[in-house]
Design a protein around this motif. Structure first.
Motif, PDB file in Angstrom:
ATOM      1  N   GLU A   1       1.147  -1.470  -0.488  1.00  8.48           N
ATOM      2  CA  GLU A   1      -0.051  -0.393  -0.208  1.00  8.48           C
ATOM      3  C   GLU A   1       0.574   1.191  -0.275  1.00  8.48           C
ATOM      4  O   GLU A   1       1.486   1.643   0.488  1.00  8.48           O
ATOM      5  CB  GLU A   1      -0.805  -0.026   0.876  1.00  8.48           C
TER       6      GLU A   1
ATOM      7  N   HIS B   1      -0.337   5.990  -0.392  1.00  6.00           N
ATOM      8  CA  HIS B   1      -1.358   6.993  -0.510  1.00  6.00           C
ATOM      9  C   HIS B   1      -1.009   8.260  -1.368  1.00  6.00           C
ATOM     10  O   HIS B   1      -1.683   9.285  -1.344  1.00  6.00           O
ATOM     11  CB  HIS B   1      -1.844   6.652   0.687  1.00  6.00           C
TER      12      HIS B   1
ATOM     13  N   TRP C   1      -0.049  -1.083  -4.066  1.00  6.12           N
ATOM     14  CA  TRP C   1      -1.426  -0.560  -4.297  1.00  6.12           C
ATOM     15  C   TRP C   1      -1.990   0.126  -3.692  1.00  6.12           C
ATOM     16  O   TRP C   1      -1.878   0.910  -2.620  1.00  6.12           O
ATOM     17  CB  TRP C   1      -1.969  -1.715  -3.360  1.00  6.12           C
TER      18      TRP C   1
ATOM     19  N   SER D   1      -4.208   2.659  -2.697  1.00  2.67           N
ATOM     20  CA  SER D   1      -5.898   1.571  -1.872  1.00  2.67           C
ATOM     21  C   SER D   1      -6.403   3.265  -1.399  1.00  2.67           C
ATOM     22  O   SER D   1      -6.210   4.938  -0.914  1.00  2.67           O
ATOM     23  CB  SER D   1      -4.585   2.179   0.098  1.00  2.67           C
TER      24      SER D   1
ATOM     25  N   SER E   1      -6.289   4.646   2.250  1.00  8.41           N
ATOM     26  CA  SER E   1      -5.763   5.131   2.931  1.00  8.41           C
ATOM     27  C   SER E   1      -5.623   6.184   2.615  1.00  8.41           C
ATOM     28  O   SER E   1      -4.890   7.829   2.877  1.00  8.41           O
ATOM     29  CB  SER E   1      -3.764   4.084   2.340  1.00  8.41           C
TER      30      SER E   1
ATOM     31  N   ASP F   1      -7.261   1.503  -6.336  1.00 10.17           N
ATOM     32  CA  ASP F   1      -8.578   0.720  -5.359  1.00 10.17           C
ATOM     33  C   ASP F   1      -9.790   1.764  -6.425  1.00 10.17           C
ATOM     34  O   ASP F   1      -9.091   2.726  -5.663  1.00 10.17           O
ATOM     35  CB  ASP F   1      -8.180   1.143  -3.913  1.00 10.17           C
TER      36      ASP F   1
ATOM     37  N   THR G   1      -6.554  -9.845  -0.046  1.00  6.84           N
ATOM     38  CA  THR G   1      -5.439  -9.198   1.289  1.00  6.84           C
ATOM     39  C   THR G   1      -6.311  -8.944   2.305  1.00  6.84           C
ATOM     40  O   THR G   1      -6.850  -9.454   3.242  1.00  6.84           O
ATOM     41  CB  THR G   1      -6.033  -7.463   0.906  1.00  6.84           C
TER      42      THR G   1
ATOM     43  N   ALA H   1      -2.697  -3.674   2.691  1.00 12.00           N
ATOM     44  CA  ALA H   1      -3.661  -3.502   2.462  1.00 12.00           C
ATOM     45  C   ALA H   1      -3.702  -2.114   2.733  1.00 12.00           C
ATOM     46  O   ALA H   1      -3.850  -0.892   1.929  1.00 12.00           O
ATOM     47  CB  ALA H   1      -4.622  -3.182   1.583  1.00 12.00           C
ATOM     48  N   ASN H   2      -3.112  -2.189   4.064  1.00 11.95           N
ATOM     49  CA  ASN H   2      -3.546  -0.392   4.500  1.00 11.95           C
ATOM     50  C   ASN H   2      -2.337   0.162   5.733  1.00 11.95           C
ATOM     51  O   ASN H   2      -2.677   0.877   6.548  1.00 11.95           O
ATOM     52  CB  ASN H   2      -4.533   0.086   5.529  1.00 11.95           C
TER      53      ASN H   2
END
Length: 306
Positions: A31, A33, A50, A52, A55, A91, A220, A243-244
């Motif tokens: 992840e 962001h 990813w 997110s 995020s 995402d 995930t 994922a985060n």
């Protein structure tokens, strides 16, 4: 030309994402962001990112309930794509509306040189999957049309559309999850993302066994993180998304530093835990800007980084 540039010219980002999805072994996406977190993910060695929605929303100080627009997501992803050379899977929530919103979003992602989008079969505006016990799902035929519209609209032949199945999250059970996944595969999805909030991972493993590698399977393990990745690889999972974790780590770190400075009115307690400013300058290659300034600015002009 350096090795990264040679690799980029030899295989597009989207082709490399396809290779990750199609690999017989387990691939990993981390992840990010924003541009900085994306660059860190690349720097530590991950082969893909990813982007997110949770995020990105959190970084902007809002909830993961479609409170930010598609345009705001594209702005964040644009910085991420510009800062890195590895492929990005975005995402895409529900596609920000119906098939028309979703296909426009795909065209814009392709213009940013993004490699893939994940669209989930919930209703717009969506709610984060970990909130509440049951959430309304999209009609299967309507969602299949959305997938087809996304595939028909991509301008990069290697761009991937991943269909995220929320049936397990919404308490619909394994049979409906499998039926939805198969319908989305037939509609043209390049991979299926099966989501779950159970803590033991059993329903994910059961899905993977029944799925039997019909097309790449993405997961995930946010809630079932104690399950070893070897179990998922044996079950035929293609790609695992962390994922985060970068966002959650940054929230904790910023809270700790802010609290310490507020309570003690000094920096000496926190400085040892902070990245030196010079390290940040080096990481973001400020030296390249000075070199470019000497090359492109007229003699006697102010320094590029002044």
């Amino acid at each position: 030309m350096d090795s990264t540039q040679r690799f980029t010219s030899a295989a597009s980002k989207s082709a490399r994402m396809r290779k990750l999805l199609d690999s017989p072994g387990l691939s990993f996406l981390m992840e990010a962001h924003n541009g900085l977190s994306a660059r860190i993910v690349q720097d530590v060695g991950f082969a893909g990112i990813w982007a997110s929605g949770f995020s990105i929303s959190t970084a902007l100080g809002v909830r993961d309930s479609n409170e930010i627009s598609a345009g705001e997501v594209l702005d964040a992803v644009g910085y991420m794509a510009d800062a890195t050379t590895i492929p990005i899977m975005v995402d895409g929530d529900t596609g920000y509306g119906n098939f028309n919103n979703a296909r426009r979003f795909v065209r814009q992602l392709c213009r940013l040189d993004v490699s893939a989008v994940c669209i989930e079969d919930k209703l717009f505006p969506k709610t984060n999957s970990f909130i509440g016990d049951e959430q309304p799902l999209a009609d299967v035929d309507e969602f299949c049309g959305k997938i087809a519209a996304c595939k028909d609209s991509q301008t990069d032949g290697d761009f991937s559309v991943i269909a995220r199945v929320e049936a397990l999250v919404s308490g619909r059970g394994l049979a409906e999850a499998l039926d939805r996944g198969e319908a989305y595969r037939r509609a043209g999805a390049d991979a299926v993302f099966i989501h779950s909030k159970s803590k033991d991972g059993k329903e994910i493993l059961a899905f993977a066994e029944e799925w039997a590698r019909r097309c790449p399977l993405v997961i995930t393990p946010t809630t079932y993180h104690a399950v070893g990745v070897e179990a998922f690889e044996r079950a035929g999972v293609s790609t695992l998304i962390w994922a985060n974790q970068n966002m959650r780590a940054s929230v904790q770190a910023m809270r700790d530093v802010s609290r310490a400075v507020f309570e003690n009115n000094r920096l000496s307690d926190v400085e040892p835990a902070l990245a030196p400013v010079k390290e940040i300058f080096d990481f973001l290659d400020y030296a390249e800007l000075d070199e470019a300034g000497r090359r492109y600015l007229p003699a006697g002009a102010p320094e590029a980084t002044s």
